[in-house]
Design a protein around this motif. Sequence first.
Motif, short mmCIF file in Angstrom:
data_model
loop_
_atom_site.label_atom_id
_atom_site.label_comp_id
_atom_site.label_asym_id
_atom_site.label_seq_id
_atom_site.Cartn_x
_atom_site.Cartn_y
_atom_site.Cartn_z
N ARG A 263 -4.38 -1.54 4.16
CA ARG A 263 -5.75 -1.54 3.61
C ARG A 263 -6.55 -2.71 4.18
NH1 ARG A 263 -3.01 -0.81 -1.23
NH2 ARG A 263 -2.86 1.36 -1.83
N ASP A 264 -5.89 -3.85 4.32
CA ASP A 264 -6.56 -4.99 4.97
C ASP A 264 -7.03 -4.61 6.36
OD1 ASP A 264 -5.78 -6.47 2.73
OD2 ASP A 264 -4.11 -7.45 3.76
N VAL A 265 -6.14 -3.97 7.11
CA VAL A 265 -6.45 -3.57 8.49
C VAL A 265 -7.67 -2.64 8.52
CG1 VAL A 265 -5.59 -2.20 10.43
CG2 VAL A 265 -4.09 -3.86 9.33
N GLY A 266 -7.66 -1.63 7.64
CA GLY A 266 -8.77 -0.70 7.62
C GLY A 266 -10.08 -1.35 7.27
N ASN A 267 -10.04 -2.35 6.41
CA ASN A 267 -11.27 -3.04 6.01
C ASN A 267 -11.78 -3.97 7.09
OD1 ASN A 267 -12.84 -5.33 4.56
ND2 ASN A 267 -12.68 -3.74 3.00
N LEU A 268 -10.87 -4.61 7.80
CA LEU A 268 -11.24 -5.66 8.75
C LEU A 268 -11.60 -5.13 10.13
CD1 LEU A 268 -11.40 -8.73 9.35
CD2 LEU A 268 -8.96 -8.63 9.92
N ALA A 269 -10.92 -4.10 10.62
CA ALA A 269 -11.02 -3.70 12.03
C ALA A 269 -12.45 -3.37 12.43
CB ALA A 269 -10.11 -2.50 12.29
#
Length: 540
Positions: free
Chosen positions: A302-308
């Motif tokens: 979820r972090d990845v999806g939010n940050l990318a």
Amino acid sequence: MSATVSVAIVGGGPNGIALANLLGAYGVRTVVIEREREILEYPRAVGMDDEALRLLQTVQLAEPLLQDMISNVPLRMFRADGRCFADIRASTREFGWWRRNIFMQQLAERTLRQGLRRYPHVELRLGEEVTGCVQDGNGVTLQVRDARGQGYALRCDYAVAADGGRSAMREMLGVKLLGRTHSIKWLVVDVRNAPLDAPYTALNCDPRRPNVCIYLPYGYRRWEFMVFADEDEQAIATPDSVRQLLTPYVADPEAVEIVRARTYTHHSRVADRFVVGRVALIGDAAHLSPPWIGQGLNAGLRDVGNLAWKLAGIIKGQLRPAVLQTYQQERHRHAQAMIDLADVFGAMLMPTNRLKAWCRDRFFSAARLLPGVKDYVLQMRFKPMPRYEQGVVVHQPGAPMVGRMLIQPDVEDARGQRCKLDDVLGPWFAVIGWQTDPQDALSEDERAFWRALGARFLRIDRARSGNAPEARIRSAQGSTCVEDVDNQFSDWMAAHPGEMLVLRPDRYIAAQCTAAELPAVTRQFHDFTCELQRDERVAA
């Protein structure tokens, strides 16, 4: 080897490599620095949820990953006498995928790394370690020791710490992990060829020794046993001790091949900051959770999806640099909520006190008689979904779904081909109209704003809305047109009025409004964007 890149990711585990795939798809020059030379050849993370698969669908990796997964795996909870008191089968597929999918991390990592080969502008450097980090107003300089032991400096616009629970980057940045470390340790045992026909995850809530048994692909199985305070954590991990622990569950423990046995300490901790200047923290570098609801890796994804997409938009000159701070605003609270739920789940499921265990069993027995409570538990509706009240969202009166993830139904494209909604949305922003073309509500300047941002316009209609099979509804403005073949989107829109949606790349709703309100929403969205120019960076 380039000494200057747009993004440097420190850590080549599943979170770091998933981020590199997304940045690769967005055209961002990226380097991943990974200390280990090889993927560890045993299972670690074993559960991937529907949100994570939807994220990886964006870079066409969901289906390849599923080739090594077991989907729709039940979760069963057993009393001390062996009777099942809860059988959790989340049948919902509102985001396009099953909610519980079991995998083995080493296989998933291979697939994710193979995905990087599609992007010549993404580089994975193995056997290298970051030893220093200095940043200024224009970028970040990482000191790196390469595979030969030689040092070099890597300059990047932004860096991401994805280097795990013992993150060296977190220490360099002075970020603190707040929370607690649990006093009770757990023995994790991975085995092969266990003679046991139990195709589910079992929570054996036996107060004499609580344990978990997880059915894995390709003949593997995992047990996790509580280690009591008076037990030696090394002695309990010996083969003889492990086989003794397996005796109540396996007819012939001697036939079981023990792959590994190791004791672990559980942590419930969240970093005090997820963003420090031009460096962001993701995954275990940012938060550590007990395993009880299988959300450790999923929270990192979820972090990845939010940050990318935020990093990509900033680097391409489309989004303001201040948008990076919304990663902290949007992810921190939900990461804490998931850890809190894991703590509650662990306390409820694994008591060693017989009275507490009896009370728990009676509660679940009663819950089975109450349809609302039963559905809440068995469909995993207790899992808190992110809702972004701050960040890259434009709230409108009467639009409660803003800041939440949009459902993903199947749709039918102009050729009559059935596909998932995200496959026609593309990997970036989208402006969606329900039974109307969103471009019809906008002026030419407003359309140009969304086009310069790279947004795709989409019109969704009910199934068979055209005059004939060969006369489907089409857009005079060039918007993509699809049909809602199973009426799922229709039902969702009926429950959440507002025919216009602005969707972020991570599939969260940035705005929902009427056609008349869409121009105002467009003007508000300027707050997140730079002056968009049709230069080579935006075109890329």
